[in-house]
Design a protein around this motif. Structure first.
Motif, PDB file in Angstrom:
ATOM      1  N   THR A 115     -11.817  -6.226  -2.293  1.00  6.66           N
ATOM      2  CA  THR A 115     -10.809  -6.002  -3.321  1.00  6.66           C
ATOM      3  C   THR A 115     -11.394  -6.264  -4.704  1.00  6.66           C
ATOM      4  O   THR A 115     -11.188  -5.489  -5.647  1.00  6.66           O
TER       5      THR A 115
ATOM      6  N   THR B 105     -12.540   2.997   2.752  1.00  7.25           N
ATOM      7  CA  THR B 105     -12.978   1.713   3.282  1.00  7.25           C
ATOM      8  C   THR B 105     -13.213   1.858   4.776  1.00  7.25           C
ATOM      9  O   THR B 105     -12.748   2.823   5.393  1.00  7.25           O
TER      10      THR B 105
ATOM     11  N   GLY C  68     -10.906  -2.198   5.547  1.00  8.73           N
ATOM     12  CA  GLY C  68     -10.465  -3.221   4.621  1.00  8.73           C
ATOM     13  C   GLY C  68     -11.506  -4.332   4.672  1.00  8.73           C
ATOM     14  O   GLY C  68     -12.701  -4.072   4.738  1.00  8.73           O
TER      15      GLY C  68
ATOM     16  N   MET D 197      -5.335  -2.892   5.312  1.00  6.30           N
ATOM     17  CA  MET D 197      -6.424  -2.009   4.914  1.00  6.30           C
ATOM     18  C   MET D 197      -6.285  -1.493   3.481  1.00  6.30           C
ATOM     19  O   MET D 197      -7.278  -1.279   2.796  1.00  6.30           O
ATOM     20  N   ASN D 198      -5.053  -1.312   3.008  1.00  8.14           N
ATOM     21  CA  ASN D 198      -4.877  -0.744   1.671  1.00  8.14           C
ATOM     22  C   ASN D 198      -4.718  -1.809   0.594  1.00  8.14           C
ATOM     23  O   ASN D 198      -4.268  -1.512  -0.513  1.00  8.14           O
ATOM     24  N   CYS D 199      -5.108  -3.032   0.881  1.00  9.22           N
ATOM     25  CA  CYS D 199      -4.990  -4.115  -0.104  1.00  9.22           C
ATOM     26  C   CYS D 199      -5.784  -3.803  -1.367  1.00  9.22           C
ATOM     27  O   CYS D 199      -5.285  -3.956  -2.487  1.00  9.22           O
TER      28      CYS D 199
ATOM     29  N   ALA E  93      -6.849  -0.951  -2.670  1.00 11.79           N
ATOM     30  CA  ALA E  93      -6.286   0.136  -3.476  1.00 11.79           C
ATOM     31  C   ALA E  93      -5.026  -0.318  -4.201  1.00 11.79           C
ATOM     32  O   ALA E  93      -4.813   0.023  -5.375  1.00 11.79           O
ATOM     33  N   GLY E  94      -4.192  -1.091  -3.531  1.00 11.85           N
ATOM     34  CA  GLY E  94      -2.979  -1.588  -4.162  1.00 11.85           C
ATOM     35  C   GLY E  94      -3.282  -2.512  -5.330  1.00 11.85           C
ATOM     36  O   GLY E  94      -2.648  -2.428  -6.390  1.00 11.85           O
TER      37      GLY E  94
ATOM     38  N   ASN F 268      -1.372   6.650  -4.529  1.00 13.37           N
ATOM     39  CA  ASN F 268      -2.332   5.602  -4.180  1.00 13.37           C
ATOM     40  C   ASN F 268      -2.626   5.710  -2.695  1.00 13.37           C
ATOM     41  O   ASN F 268      -1.734   5.523  -1.858  1.00 13.37           O
ATOM     42  N   THR F 269      -3.880   6.015  -2.357  1.00 15.41           N
ATOM     43  CA  THR F 269      -4.233   6.349  -0.979  1.00 15.41           C
ATOM     44  C   THR F 269      -5.456   5.585  -0.521  1.00 15.41           C
ATOM     45  O   THR F 269      -6.403   5.402  -1.291  1.00 15.41           O
ATOM     46  N   THR F 270      -5.427   5.144   0.736  1.00 15.23           N
ATOM     47  CA  THR F 270      -6.583   4.503   1.369  1.00 15.23           C
ATOM     48  C   THR F 270      -7.002   5.343   2.567  1.00 15.23           C
ATOM     49  O   THR F 270      -6.165   5.742   3.377  1.00 15.23           O
TER      50      THR F 270
ATOM     51  N   CYS G 278     -11.577   8.452  -7.419  1.00 13.97           N
ATOM     52  CA  CYS G 278     -11.828   8.344  -5.989  1.00 13.97           C
ATOM     53  C   CYS G 278     -13.201   7.732  -5.727  1.00 13.97           C
ATOM     54  O   CYS G 278     -14.118   7.840  -6.545  1.00 13.97           O
TER      55      CYS G 278
END
Length: 376
Positions: free
Chosen positions: A79, A109, A112, A143-145, A147-148, A160-162, A191
């Motif tokens: 992150t 990723t 994550g 997993m999308n931590c 990106a968030g 917002n995409t992972t 990206c």
């Protein structure tokens, strides 16, 4: 192969940033690649309890030192790498972006943070009670931590995409970004992909590929995608134009070479090019036998062509999901201002069966000629 009329995506890479084993900014990466300098270094056995003796680790990188104390107490390494790299991108060439709700973020990723997932699970099993865990660290297990957190830190309110697709993740992220732009969901797309080096990832990689000696790497690279006409209209020179992307899936390793050759042939034809137009090939350089299959496939798809090859993986280590971002970054690092455009091919082949390739148009190529380990 007869070239078909060009059908370009109309997308350009207008800016990019990298946090890599070479250092914390893009200039470090560019210098390292052009010098052919190996950034993989020995690991201190007193610090790292891993089945590897060396790795490509981002030097001196901690969330608190790079991002400050506020909001980083529970932030995990991938992150922090992603937040820092996106921040560098937005404050550098990509400064003056469109309104935040028109800027999309697509981040690739592997899983994550494997380290965070396993540490959290271990605490739930070893503490006096299963719920005696640090709740602030739970988001790191999703997993999308990363990106968030990138969106929160930098005020990005667009899509917002992972994504996770092994070594092909970066190319898949480019393709997803292209789809967001084509559908009108974003005027600009940031990206890329991120990967951490950690004890748990190292052990999983050693378990997945027994006997592997290839050192691991880590880092993050991010690219700003914008319409080519918008970039040129404001007087900027794009780093590259994204022409085509192709993907496929194989079931057996023996089928991977033919599949990748077909994809490369299709990508070159869709871009309106001939094989001889490809001046640079940046392979993923996966472990054998896939490495040999990748080489065989490209040579089959480029009959009579004599492109230069540049493998960045031996320099920075196996960066997992971020491998493709370093391949693309290496291509951009080797490109310089020139009178005529040249073309580059990026290929990726993953042990889980995902195959992909991309064709780019570059301002020019100025390959370093004194690096026999990476240039063929």
């Amino acid at each position: 192969m007869t070239a078909s009329p060009p059908r370009h995506t109309g997308l350009a890479i207008s800016a990019w940033a990298a946090t890599s084993p070479y250092g914390h900014d893009r200039d470090d990466f560019v210098r390292g690649v052009r010098e052919g300098r190996r950034a993989v270094t020995p690991l201190d056995p007193n610090t790292w309890s891993v089945p590897f003796t060396e790795a490509g680790v981002v030097p001196g990188f901690t969330a608190r030192e790079v991002l400050g104390r506020k909001g980083t107490r529970s932030m995990d390494r991938p992150t922090a790498l992603a937040v820092a790299t996106v921040g560098t991108l937005l404050t550098g060439e990509a400064a003056g972006t469109p309104p935040a709700d028109d800027v999309a973020l697509v981040l690739g990723t592997s899983n994550g943070s494997v380290q965070s997932m396993m540490d959290f699970t271990r605490d739930s099993l070893t503490q006096a009670k299963p719920y005696h865990v640090d709740p602030a660290r739970f988001p790191n297990t999703v997993m999308n931590c990363a990106a968030g957190q990138c969106a929160i830190w930098h005020g990005l309110r667009g899509p917002n995409t992972t994504l996770a697709g092994g070594r092909a993740t970066a190319l898949l992220a480019l393709n997803y970004g292209r789809r967001l732009w084509r559908s009108g969901r974003a005027g600009k797309v940031l990206c890329g992909a991120v990967e951490e080096f950690s004890e748990q990832r190292a052990r999983l990689e050693a378990w997945a590929v027994p006997g592997t000696a290839a050192p691991l790497g880590e880092g993050c690279a991010m690219f700003a995608l914008e319409p080519l006409d918008a970039v040129t209209a404001r007087g900027d020179r794009p780093h590259a134009e994204l022409l085509t992307l192709e993907f496929g899936v194989f079931g057996a390793v023996d089928d991977s070479a033919d599949l990748l050759a077909t994809l490369v042939d299709r990508a070159i034809g869709t871009a309106g090019l001939d094989p001889a137009d490809i001046a640079l090939v940046a392979p993923s350089a996966a472990a054998d036998p896939l490495r040999a299959c990748e080489r065989t496939a490209v040579e089959k798809a480029l009959p009579g062509a004599e492109p230069r090859w540049f493998d960045v993986a031996p320099l920075v280590g196996d960066a997992g999901a971020a491998s493709g971002t370093f391949q693309l970054a290496a291509v951009l690092a080797l490109a310089g201002p020139g009178p005529s455009a040249r073309h580059a091919l990026i290929t990726s082949i993953d042990r889980d069966g995902v195959v992909g390739c991309a064709v780019l148009r570059l301002p020019a190529l100025a390959l370093v000629h004194h690096v026999p380990a990476t240039e063929r």
